[in-house]
Enzyme design. Structure first.
Site, PDB file in Angstrom:
ATOM      1  CE  LYS A   9      -3.863  -2.266   2.386  1.00 56.13           C
ATOM      2  NZ  LYS A   9      -4.863  -2.149   3.480  1.00 56.13           N
ATOM      3  CE1 TYR A  49      -9.399  -2.858   0.162  1.00 53.34           C
ATOM      4  CE2 TYR A  49      -8.456  -0.853  -0.770  1.00 53.34           C
ATOM      5  CZ  TYR A  49      -8.317  -2.040  -0.058  1.00 53.34           C
ATOM      6  OH  TYR A  49      -7.087  -2.401   0.427  1.00 53.34           O
ATOM      7  CG  PHE A  57     -13.140   1.117   7.125  1.00 45.73           C
ATOM      8  CD1 PHE A  57     -12.673   0.589   5.929  1.00 45.73           C
ATOM      9  CD2 PHE A  57     -13.797   0.265   8.016  1.00 45.73           C
ATOM     10  CE1 PHE A  57     -12.842  -0.758   5.620  1.00 45.73           C
ATOM     11  CE2 PHE A  57     -13.964  -1.089   7.710  1.00 45.73           C
ATOM     12  CZ  PHE A  57     -13.489  -1.598   6.509  1.00 45.73           C
ATOM     13  NE  ARG A  85      -6.996 -12.779   4.710  1.00 48.86           N
ATOM     14  CZ  ARG A  85      -7.359 -11.498   4.670  1.00 48.86           C
ATOM     15  NH1 ARG A  85      -7.210 -10.785   3.575  1.00 48.86           N
ATOM     16  NH2 ARG A  85      -7.876 -10.923   5.731  1.00 48.86           N
ATOM     17  CB  THR A  91      -7.471  -6.085   9.642  1.00 52.40           C
ATOM     18  OG1 THR A  91      -7.965  -7.191   8.897  1.00 52.40           O
ATOM     19  CG2 THR A  91      -7.774  -4.780   8.921  1.00 52.40           C
ATOM     20  NE  ARG A 102      -2.404  -5.927   6.994  1.00 48.82           N
ATOM     21  CZ  ARG A 102      -3.570  -6.381   6.566  1.00 48.82           C
ATOM     22  NH1 ARG A 102      -4.206  -7.337   7.229  1.00 48.82           N
ATOM     23  NH2 ARG A 102      -4.120  -5.895   5.467  1.00 48.82           N
ATOM     24  CG  HIS A 115      -5.222  -5.964  -0.482  1.00 41.32           C
ATOM     25  ND1 HIS A 115      -6.442  -5.886   0.132  1.00 41.32           N
ATOM     26  CD2 HIS A 115      -5.380  -6.783  -1.560  1.00 41.32           C
ATOM     27  CE1 HIS A 115      -7.309  -6.629  -0.557  1.00 41.32           C
ATOM     28  NE2 HIS A 115      -6.688  -7.167  -1.592  1.00 41.32           N
ATOM     29  CD  GLU A 126      -8.832  -8.439  -3.932  1.00 40.04           C
ATOM     30  OE1 GLU A 126      -7.727  -8.955  -3.664  1.00 40.04           O
ATOM     31  OE2 GLU A 126      -9.632  -8.047  -3.054  1.00 40.04           O
TER      32      GLU A 126
HETATM   33  P1  GDP Z   1      -7.822  -6.988   5.320  1.00 46.79           P
HETATM   34  O1  GDP Z   1      -8.404  -8.078   4.456  1.00 46.79           O
HETATM   35  O2  GDP Z   1      -7.053  -7.515   6.493  1.00 46.79           O
HETATM   36  O3  GDP Z   1      -7.018  -5.976   4.534  1.00 46.79           O
HETATM   37  O4  GDP Z   1      -9.059  -6.209   5.980  1.00 46.79           O
HETATM   38  P2  GDP Z   1     -10.497  -5.758   5.422  1.00 46.79           P
HETATM   39  O5  GDP Z   1     -10.782  -6.374   4.087  1.00 46.79           O
HETATM   40  O6  GDP Z   1     -11.481  -5.971   6.518  1.00 46.79           O
HETATM   41  O7  GDP Z   1     -10.359  -4.185   5.258  1.00 46.79           O
HETATM   42  C1  GDP Z   1      -9.707  -3.623   4.148  1.00 46.79           C
HETATM   43  C2  GDP Z   1      -8.801  -2.504   4.604  1.00 46.79           C
HETATM   44  O8  GDP Z   1      -9.613  -1.460   5.165  1.00 46.79           O
HETATM   45  C3  GDP Z   1      -7.833  -2.861   5.738  1.00 46.79           C
HETATM   46  O9  GDP Z   1      -6.659  -3.496   5.297  1.00 46.79           O
HETATM   47  C4  GDP Z   1      -7.542  -1.497   6.327  1.00 46.79           C
HETATM   48  O10 GDP Z   1      -6.619  -0.757   5.508  1.00 46.79           O
HETATM   49  C5  GDP Z   1      -8.918  -0.826   6.234  1.00 46.79           C
HETATM   50  N1  GDP Z   1      -9.701  -1.021   7.455  1.00 46.79           N
HETATM   51  C6  GDP Z   1     -10.272  -2.166   7.909  1.00 46.79           C
HETATM   52  N2  GDP Z   1     -10.929  -1.974   9.063  1.00 46.79           N
HETATM   53  C7  GDP Z   1     -10.779  -0.656   9.361  1.00 46.79           C
HETATM   54  C8  GDP Z   1     -11.219   0.177  10.424  1.00 46.79           C
HETATM   55  O11 GDP Z   1     -11.910  -0.272  11.353  1.00 46.79           O
HETATM   56  N3  GDP Z   1     -10.849   1.491  10.372  1.00 46.79           N
HETATM   57  C9  GDP Z   1     -10.105   2.015   9.359  1.00 46.79           C
HETATM   58  N4  GDP Z   1      -9.798   3.322   9.379  1.00 46.79           N
HETATM   59  N5  GDP Z   1      -9.668   1.262   8.331  1.00 46.79           N
HETATM   60  C10 GDP Z   1      -9.983  -0.061   8.330  1.00 46.79           C
END
Ligand code: GDP
Length: 138
Positions: A9, A49, A57, A85, A91, A102, A115, A126
Site C-alpha cells: 500500500k 474496494y 472507513f 494472509r 488487519t 503488519r 493487502h 482483484e
Molecule cells: P484486510 O483483508 O485484512 O485488509 O481487511 P479488510 O478487508 O477488513 O479491510 C480492508 C482494509 O480497510 C484494511 O486493510 C484497512 O486498511 C482498512 N480497514 C479495515 N478496518 C478498518 C477500520 O476499522 N478502520 C479504518 N480506518 N480502516 C480499516
C-alpha cells in the site's frame, strides 16, 4: 498452483518497505508471477474496494489507497491465499502475530502496509482488476 493478489500500500511504498516486503514474500516460498507500480485514482480505489462501500472507513480507505503509488503483485504457490494472509497478519496490527508484516511495520489499522485477497473469488476479481493474461508469468 493458487494465485492471490498482493498490494504494498502507499504507506509501505513511501516508507521504503518494498524490499522488506518482497524479501518476506520470497523467503516464505511464494512466487511473484506479476508485478507493477501504479498510482490509483480515487475512482479506481473505490472500484477495487467496492465490497466495503457501506463501511464507515470506506472514504478514508479509498483516499489513502489513492494517496500515492502502490506496488501490486500476483503471488503464486500452493495455498497462496491463506499463506499470504498469514504472512500479512491481522488487519489490526496490534492483534497481528509476531513475525507478520503488519506486526512489524504497520502504524495504524488503515495504514497497514499490505493487502491480500481473502478467497478464490476475490482473488480472481482483484487479479483481473490490475493484470491481463500476458502480464502474468506462471
Ligand atoms: P484486510 O483483508 O485484512 O485488509 O481487511 P479488510 O478487508 O477488513 O479491510 C480492508 C482494509 O480497510 C484494511 O486493510 C484497512 O486498511 C482498512 N480497514 C479495515 N478496518 C478498518 C477500520 O476499522 N478502520 C479504518 N480506518 N480502516 C480499516
Amino acid at each position: 498452483m493458487e494465485r492471490t493478489l498482493s498490494i504494498i500500500k502507499p504507506d509501505g511504498v513511501s516508507r521504503g518497505l518494498i524490499g522488506d516486503v518482497i524479501k518476506k514474500i520470497e523467503g516464505r516460498g511464494l512466487k511473484i508471477v506479476a508485478m507493477k507500480m501504479l498510482h490509483l485514482t480515487p475512482a479506481e480505489a473505490r472500484g477495487f474496494y467496492a465490497v466495503h462501500r457501506e463501511r464507515p472507513f470506506f472514504e478514508g480507505l479509498t483516499t489513502f489507497m489513492s494517496s500515492g503509488p502502490a506496488v501490486v503483485m500476483v503471488l503464486g504457490g500452493d495455498n497462496a491465499i491463506a499463506r499470504w494472509r498469514e504472512l500479512m497478519g491481522a488487519t489490526d496490527y496490534r492483534k497481528a502475530a509476531e513475525g507478520t508484516i503488519r506486526r512489524e511495520f504497520a502504524t495504524d489499522i488503515e495504514k497497514n502496509v499490505v493487502h491480500g485477497s481473502d478467497a478464490p473469488e476475490t482473488a480472481a476479481f482483484e487479479i483481473g482488476y490490475f493484470f491481463n493474461r500476458l502480464e502474468i508469468f506462471v
